[in-house]
Design an enzyme around this catalytic site. Sequence first.
Site, PDB file in Angstrom:
ATOM      1  N   ASP A  13      45.996 -32.185  48.398  1.00 17.39           N
ATOM      2  CA  ASP A  13      45.950 -33.642  48.544  1.00 17.39           C
ATOM      3  C   ASP A  13      46.451 -34.315  47.263  1.00 17.39           C
ATOM      4  OD1 ASP A  13      44.656 -36.060  50.078  1.00 17.39           O
ATOM      5  OD2 ASP A  13      43.921 -36.200  48.019  1.00 17.39           O
ATOM      6  N   CYS A  47       0.731 -34.122  55.070  1.00 12.99           N
ATOM      7  CA  CYS A  47       1.433 -35.093  54.238  1.00 12.99           C
ATOM      8  C   CYS A  47       2.771 -34.545  53.749  1.00 12.99           C
ATOM      9  CB  CYS A  47       0.591 -35.450  53.004  1.00 12.99           C
ATOM     10  SG  CYS A  47      -1.063 -36.080  53.369  1.00 12.99           S
TER      11      CYS A  47
END
Length: 454
Positions: free
Chosen positions: A412, A29
């Site tokens: 930037d 699981c």
Amino acid sequence: MDLYRVIAGRDRRFDGDFWFGVTSTGIFCRPSCPARTPKPQNVRFFPSPAAATKAGFRACRRCLPDAVPGSARWDLRADVTARSIRLIADGVVDREGVPGLASRLGYSERQLHRLLTGELGAGPLALARTQRAQTARTLIESTALGLAEIAFAAGFGSVRQFNETMHEVYGCPPSQLRRPTRMLSGEIRLKLAYRPPMDVAGLLRFLGDRAVTGVETYDGTVYRRNLRLPHGRAEVAVQPAEGHVAAMLRLADARDLAPAVARLRRLLDLDADPDAIDTALAADPAFAAQIQAFPGVRVPRAVDGFEAAVRAVVGQQISVAGARTVLAKLCRDGLFPSPAELAELPDEAFAMPVRRRETLRALARAEIDLSLGADRDEARAALLALPGIGPWTADYVLMRALGDPDVLLSTDLGTRHGAAALGLPTAPDELTAYAERWRPWRSYAQLRLWRAAL
């Protein structure tokens, strides 16, 4: 970490990081499985579904342990194991075999098998086999294709191999996995899992703002685009849903399901660990309020490395709207051009300065590896060696195409405006020095700086 306490608490944050098998039932699981917690003496832990299957455990049909977010460590890391995982997810073993995977990585098959088995408990063939089973289950549950068609579409060499693998992984014949639901012809509908929280709307808005006419659309809720995949083209659509991202796919060839899903997961950064990222960045007061308001910001990535590089070059020193216009003129038939197609486009198709046009042609002819399995350092060096490509462009490609989680674009203009809005240093050198505290999550800080600039 006490793994048993994690499964006792059904903690979804660890889905995809490990799996557990229950010796009394023979089932494995995910950590968040809602079934009753097994006794500690009956639990075994595994680093991958393939390792659990190899040990003789079957996948739980309640929690579907093979349908969880991937481990965030594969994005954080850039070593051979991480690159292998990304390529296997993209279906390279199904298309090229283990020799092809090893060749791409520059390793021998034996070396690669030893590396993956040591860390994941299974070699590349077993990992790919488990993925084939998951792809087959998805096709069984979501399409009307016949089982024989599904077997070959998922990459199995024979129907017998398909039946044996599905029984080994899921503990039942493939026919028992089919759900009695109405299926629209040609459509595959999926639930793409992620670790919450996730700012899905913000991510799709980022992609929508940069959508290229003819290739992509965004209506404020649904993001749609066309993909170029190994066996043909595809149309995909994604939108927010409760606890997952809802996806609809139309594939020209069902064999492309696994690479389509892998590329969508990469595009949407679905395997990220938002708790680790937000906790680290929230330690800086500059981000604390934004993280509280918008938790789980992801880095919008790319479905194709060459496409991301073209977008980066075109976007140099022009607006987002201007870049969209230019890019639309490069695209034909609703698809981004391949390197060979772009190299053959006439001059008039490039609505840009001559030097930028020649940079794109040089990029197309350079054959730089920008795939999911590329070495980030080698790719950056190869990009910088091309005329017209500087650090900003190369780093933008690393962040969006190669999934580097630790990129800061300090020169930037949008980054600097965002820094100013948050009261941070704006000079590139000073901002770079300040951002050392954000490692290894500077790409996520980058997205938050851009958001602050809006």
